[in-house]
Design a protein around this motif. Structure first.
Motif, short mmCIF file in Angstrom:
data_model
loop_
_atom_site.label_atom_id
_atom_site.label_comp_id
_atom_site.label_asym_id
_atom_site.label_seq_id
_atom_site.Cartn_x
_atom_site.Cartn_y
_atom_site.Cartn_z
N ILE A 101 0.86 -1.20 0.00
CA ILE A 101 0.00 0.00 0.00
C ILE A 101 0.89 1.24 0.00
O ILE A 101 2.01 1.22 0.53
CB ILE A 101 -0.96 -0.03 1.23
CG1 ILE A 101 -2.01 1.08 1.14
CG2 ILE A 101 -0.18 0.04 2.55
CD1 ILE A 101 -3.19 0.88 2.08
N ASP A 102 0.40 2.33 -0.62
CA ASP A 102 1.16 3.58 -0.63
C ASP A 102 1.14 4.23 0.75
O ASP A 102 0.18 4.07 1.50
CB ASP A 102 0.54 4.58 -1.63
CG ASP A 102 0.79 4.17 -3.06
OD1 ASP A 102 1.57 3.23 -3.28
OD2 ASP A 102 0.20 4.80 -3.96
N ALA A 103 2.17 5.02 1.01
CA ALA A 103 2.29 5.63 2.33
C ALA A 103 1.22 6.68 2.62
O ALA A 103 0.94 6.99 3.76
CB ALA A 103 3.67 6.27 2.46
N ASP A 104 0.62 7.24 1.57
CA ASP A 104 -0.36 8.31 1.82
C ASP A 104 -1.74 7.76 2.22
O ASP A 104 -2.65 8.53 2.52
CB ASP A 104 -0.50 9.23 0.60
CG ASP A 104 -0.78 8.45 -0.67
OD1 ASP A 104 -1.17 7.27 -0.58
OD2 ASP A 104 -0.62 9.03 -1.76
N LEU A 105 -1.88 6.43 2.23
CA LEU A 105 -3.13 5.76 2.60
C LEU A 105 -4.35 6.30 1.84
O LEU A 105 -5.44 6.39 2.38
CB LEU A 105 -3.39 5.84 4.11
CG LEU A 105 -2.38 5.15 5.01
CD1 LEU A 105 -2.91 5.06 6.43
CD2 LEU A 105 -2.02 3.75 4.53
N GLN A 106 -4.14 6.65 0.59
CA GLN A 106 -5.28 7.02 -0.25
C GLN A 106 -6.15 5.80 -0.50
O GLN A 106 -7.33 5.90 -0.79
CB GLN A 106 -4.79 7.55 -1.59
CG GLN A 106 -4.28 8.97 -1.52
CD GLN A 106 -3.93 9.46 -2.92
OE1 GLN A 106 -2.91 9.08 -3.48
NE2 GLN A 106 -4.78 10.29 -3.47
N ASP A 107 -5.52 4.62 -0.41
CA ASP A 107 -6.27 3.40 -0.58
C ASP A 107 -6.87 3.02 0.76
O ASP A 107 -6.27 3.23 1.80
CB ASP A 107 -5.34 2.29 -1.08
CG ASP A 107 -4.55 2.75 -2.29
OD1 ASP A 107 -5.17 3.01 -3.31
OD2 ASP A 107 -3.31 2.87 -2.18
#
Ligand code: UDP
Ligand code: MG
Length: 314
Positions: A101-107
Motif C-alpha cells: 500500500i502507498d504511504a499516503d493511505l489514499q487506498d
C-alpha cells in the motif's frame, strides 16, 4: 496458527504523513489480529526510497517504540516500483501473506479485511480496484483514464483502476522475484504470474497530507515505461505506418511523373515542403521508439542490481 502478514509501504519524502500512516496501520493490524485473521507477529515494513527529509529517522524511532514497525532503507532513490519490489522481496522471507500500500493511505485500509478473506478462500493475488475516482483532481482523473486506455491499446494489459494496493501470497511473490527485469512495471508483471486472482473494490480517498510524488511528467514516463516494458506493439505499429507511407509515396511518385509530362512542375513546392516535415517528424518519432527499446535492452543486459539496501531494521 494463522498466517503471518507483512504490510509493505514504499515511501519517498513522506514525513508529513508517516506518523499518521503508522498509527492507522498499527490500529488496522491490531484489529486484524483481534479478528483472528492474521498471526500475532504480523508486521508493517516501511521501505525508505532514499528520502531526503526525515522519513528514515522517523521510521527508526517508530521501530524502537513498537516492534510491529520494521524498516529497510535503500541506498538512494530508486523509484516507487523498485522500492516496492525491495519490500516484497524482503517480506516474503518472513511472511506467508503480503499486502502492499502507498504511504499516503489514499487506498482504503479497511479493504484489507476483504482481501484477507479472499486469501483465506484460496486466492493468491487480490487486486485492490478503485470503484470511483471522485476524490482525485480533475486532471489526475482524466490523465489516469487516458493512461489506461492508451496502455491497453498499446498491448500493455493492466488491471483497470488498480494501483499497487494488492495482496499477494508468499508463493506469488516468490514467483515474481524470478522475473529478472530491471525495467520494472509491477502492475503489468503481477498478472503474468498467474495463480488464482480476484479483485475487490474500494473508494480512493484524498491524500491527508503532503503532495503527490507523481506529477504529470512522471506519470507520462511511467506509462511509456509500462508500454515498452510489456509490449512491442508500438514497434509493429511503426513498421505498419512505414509501409503505409511507402505506398502513399508510390502514388505520389506516379502523380509527380504525370505532372512532369503535363507541364507546370513548380506548383508542387508547398506539398513537397509539407511532406518533408511530416516524414521527418514521423522518422524521428519512429527512431525514438526504437531507441527506447534499445535502451531497455542495454539496461537489461547489464544485470545491475535493481536496488541496494543500506540499512535494515528487522
Ligand atoms: N514513492 C516512492 N518513490 C518515489 C516516488 C514515490 O517510494 O520515487 C512512493 C510514495 O511515497 C507513495 C507512493 O510511492 O507512498 C505513491 O506515490 P504518490 O502517492 O505520490 O503517487 P499518486 O498517488 O499521486 O499517484
Ligand atoms: Mg498517492
Amino acid at each position: 496458527m494463522k498466517d503471518r502478514l507483512f504490510i509493505v509501504v514504499p515511501l519517498y519524502n513522506e514525513e508529513e504523513v508517516l506518523r499518521e500512516t503508522a498509527k492507522r496501520l498499527k490500529e488496522k493490524i491490531l484489529s486484524l489480529i483481534e479478528a483472528d485473521k492474521i498471526s500475532k507477529d504480523s508486521k508493517i515494513l516501511f521501505v525508505n526510497d532514499g528520502s531526503k527529509d526525515s522519513s528514515w529517522e522517523m521510521i527508526k524511532d517508530l521501530s524502537i517504540e513498537d516492534k510491529v514497525f520494521k524498516g529497510i532503507c535503500l541506498s538512494r532513490n530508486y523509484g516507487h516500483q523498485k522500492a516496492l519490489l525491495a519490500g516484497l522481496t524482503i517480506a516474503k522471507e518472513y511472511a506467508e501473506v503480503i499486502i502492499s500500500i502507498d504511504a499516503d493511505l489514499q487506498d482504503d485500509i479497511n479493504a484489507m479485511d476483504k482481501m484477507l478473506d479472499k486469501y483465506a478462500e484460496g486466492f493468491d493475488i487480490v487486486y485492490g480496484v478503485r470503484s470511483s475516482r471522485k476524490k482525485d483532481s480533475f486532471l489526475k482523473r482524466n490523465t489516469a483514464f487516458v493512461f489506461y486506455k492508451f496502455m491497453n491499446l498499446m498491448g500493455a494489459e493492466v488491471v483497470y483502476n488498480h494501483g499497487d494496493f494488492r495482496l499477494m501470497s508468499k508463493r506469488a511473490v516468490e514467483e515474481l522475484s524470478k522475473f529478472e527485469e530491471v525495467n520494472l512495471f509491477l502492475r503489468g508483471l503481477v498478472p503474468m504470474i498467474g495463480f488464482k486472482s480476484t479483485n475487490i473494490e474500494y473508494t480512493r480517498a484524498e491524500r491527508f497530507a503532503g503532495g503527490s510524488k507523481y506529477p504529470f511528467t512522471k506519470m507520462l514516463a511511467f506509462a511509456m515505461d509500462g508500454i515498452t516494458s510489456l509490449s512491442i506493439k508500438p514497434i509493429i505499429f511503426i513498421a505498419r505506418l512505414g509501409l503505409l507511407i511507402f505506398f502513399i509515396s508510390l502514388v505520389a511518385l506516379i502523380y509527380t511523373i504525370i505532372k512532369n509530362f503535363s507541364g507546370g512542375t513548380i506548383v508542387g513546392w508547398s506539398s513537397l515542403m509539407a511532406s518533408i516535415w511530416l516524414l521527418g517528424g514521423l522518422q524521428l518519432f519512429a527512431i525514438g521508439i526504437i531507441g527506447e527499446y534499445i535502451g531497455k535492452i542495454y539496461t537489461e543486459t547489464k544485470h545491475r542490481p535493481r536496488y541496494i539496501i543500506s540499512q535494515k531494521l528487522l
